[in-house]
Design a protein around this motif. Sequence first.
Motif, PDB file in Angstrom:
ATOM      1  N   HIS A 139     -29.015  21.875  -8.162  1.00  0.00           N
ATOM      2  CA  HIS A 139     -28.234  23.014  -7.650  1.00  0.00           C
ATOM      3  C   HIS A 139     -28.940  23.659  -6.405  1.00  0.00           C
ATOM      4  O   HIS A 139     -30.214  23.980  -6.626  1.00  0.00           O
ATOM      5  N   PRO A 140     -28.191  23.773  -5.150  1.00  0.00           N
ATOM      6  CA  PRO A 140     -29.058  24.282  -4.156  1.00  0.00           C
ATOM      7  C   PRO A 140     -28.832  25.752  -3.924  1.00  0.00           C
ATOM      8  O   PRO A 140     -27.728  26.480  -4.565  1.00  0.00           O
ATOM      9  N   ILE A 141     -29.909  26.416  -3.897  1.00  0.00           N
ATOM     10  CA  ILE A 141     -30.205  27.888  -3.575  1.00  0.00           C
ATOM     11  C   ILE A 141     -30.751  28.394  -2.658  1.00  0.00           C
ATOM     12  O   ILE A 141     -31.379  28.137  -2.186  1.00  0.00           O
ATOM     13  N   ALA A 142     -30.376  29.843  -2.273  1.00  0.00           N
ATOM     14  CA  ALA A 142     -30.795  30.669  -1.062  1.00  0.00           C
ATOM     15  C   ALA A 142     -31.192  31.936  -1.428  1.00  0.00           C
ATOM     16  O   ALA A 142     -32.260  32.537  -1.089  1.00  0.00           O
ATOM     17  N   MET A 143     -30.244  32.543  -2.360  1.00  0.00           N
ATOM     18  CA  MET A 143     -30.368  33.711  -3.109  1.00  0.00           C
ATOM     19  C   MET A 143     -30.126  33.762  -4.657  1.00  0.00           C
ATOM     20  O   MET A 143     -29.593  32.800  -5.079  1.00  0.00           O
ATOM     21  N   GLN A 144     -30.469  34.960  -5.166  1.00  0.00           N
ATOM     22  CA  GLN A 144     -30.220  35.077  -6.558  1.00  0.00           C
ATOM     23  C   GLN A 144     -28.880  34.930  -6.730  1.00  0.00           C
ATOM     24  O   GLN A 144     -28.617  34.635  -7.875  1.00  0.00           O
ATOM     25  N   LYS A 145     -27.930  35.154  -6.157  1.00  0.00           N
ATOM     26  CA  LYS A 145     -26.606  35.237  -6.269  1.00  0.00           C
ATOM     27  C   LYS A 145     -26.250  33.730  -6.690  1.00  0.00           C
ATOM     28  O   LYS A 145     -25.283  33.475  -7.581  1.00  0.00           O
ATOM     29  N   HIS A 146     -26.773  33.005  -6.149  1.00  0.00           N
ATOM     30  CA  HIS A 146     -26.494  31.256  -6.211  1.00  0.00           C
ATOM     31  C   HIS A 146     -27.203  31.136  -7.634  1.00  0.00           C
ATOM     32  O   HIS A 146     -26.616  30.139  -8.395  1.00  0.00           O
ATOM     33  N   VAL A 147     -28.275  31.619  -8.154  1.00  0.00           N
ATOM     34  CA  VAL A 147     -28.856  31.302  -9.506  1.00  0.00           C
ATOM     35  C   VAL A 147     -27.550  31.692 -10.481  1.00  0.00           C
ATOM     36  O   VAL A 147     -27.373  31.333 -11.592  1.00  0.00           O
ATOM     37  N   ASP A 148     -27.198  33.223 -10.196  1.00  0.00           N
ATOM     38  CA  ASP A 148     -26.309  33.871 -11.088  1.00  0.00           C
ATOM     39  C   ASP A 148     -24.951  33.087 -11.215  1.00  0.00           C
ATOM     40  O   ASP A 148     -24.377  33.058 -12.278  1.00  0.00           O
ATOM     41  N   ALA A 149     -24.762  32.314 -10.075  1.00  0.00           N
ATOM     42  CA  ALA A 149     -23.420  31.432  -9.993  1.00  0.00           C
ATOM     43  C   ALA A 149     -23.594  30.199 -10.920  1.00  0.00           C
ATOM     44  O   ALA A 149     -22.793  29.919 -11.557  1.00  0.00           O
ATOM     45  N   LEU A 150     -24.921  29.830 -11.097  1.00  0.00           N
ATOM     46  CA  LEU A 150     -25.202  28.463 -11.885  1.00  0.00           C
ATOM     47  C   LEU A 150     -25.203  29.031 -13.238  1.00  0.00           C
ATOM     48  O   LEU A 150     -24.462  28.256 -14.233  1.00  0.00           O
ATOM     49  N   ASP A 151     -25.808  30.402 -13.671  1.00  0.00           N
ATOM     50  CA  ASP A 151     -25.607  30.723 -14.979  1.00  0.00           C
ATOM     51  C   ASP A 151     -24.326  30.803 -15.545  1.00  0.00           C
ATOM     52  O   ASP A 151     -24.110  30.391 -16.833  1.00  0.00           O
ATOM     53  N   ALA A 152     -23.677  31.536 -14.584  1.00  0.00           N
ATOM     54  CA  ALA A 152     -22.051  31.436 -15.195  1.00  0.00           C
ATOM     55  C   ALA A 152     -21.502  30.119 -15.451  1.00  0.00           C
ATOM     56  O   ALA A 152     -20.645  30.018 -16.313  1.00  0.00           O
ATOM     57  N   LEU A 153     -21.777  29.115 -14.193  1.00  0.00           N
ATOM     58  CA  LEU A 153     -21.116  27.886 -14.721  1.00  0.00           C
ATOM     59  C   LEU A 153     -21.678  27.241 -15.902  1.00  0.00           C
ATOM     60  O   LEU A 153     -21.062  26.773 -16.537  1.00  0.00           O
TER      61      LEU A 153
END
Length: 222
Positions: free
Chosen positions: A159-173
């Motif tokens: 999973h590519p990330i730049a910000m915390q919101k990308h981690v949060d999106a992965l958690d939701a997925l």
Amino acid sequence: MLAINEIFETIQGEGVFTGVPAIFVRLQGCPVGCPWCDTQQTWALNDDDQIDPAQMILKTGDTPAWSSMTAQQVLQLFSQQQYTAKHVVITGGEPCMFDLREFTTLLHQQGYRTQIETSGTFEVRCDPATWVTVSPKLDMPGGYEVRADAMARANEIKHPIAMQKHVDALDALLSRCPVQEGTTICLQPISQRPRATQLAIDICRQRNWRLSVQLHKYLAIA
């Protein structure tokens, strides 16, 4: 038939198989539309761009030119090019637009290991022994949803990330589309930015996930 943009031998630079010599088979066609995609030349599958396989293997630049080849023809090309790697990465574009069962099974029968790199937005059709890397593309312009069956088939989430919101999106997925037990989860900093890299390191340490650093970009290899 497979629509192939390019075939080349190099070193795998991402994910679980980082550092492994590999033959990359890049397929043509992808409707997902990721804004940061570094292979946008593979998006359109236009008849006017079709070329002979002999021309395709000689390509030196990123172009939308592609060749139509059978699985057996691809295997023969490996032999003609005298490739020595035994790890085959099927990427794109979006490779899962194609039914890859015949291709991956044939490769296994000939002693190769196979890996598919997919966005998770299409059904994964491949040999059961194929290593499936899902790099889930969420809320992309193409409007495709990440599929629960693709996530469940994944051996690796990258999973590519730049910000915390990308981690949060992965958690939701992951909550919505669970993965199988033992699936490796890799975080990959977007564009090697220091802030993104540190965030990925911190999250990987907290959760015992794995860092993917795009080795090929640091070493400037194809």
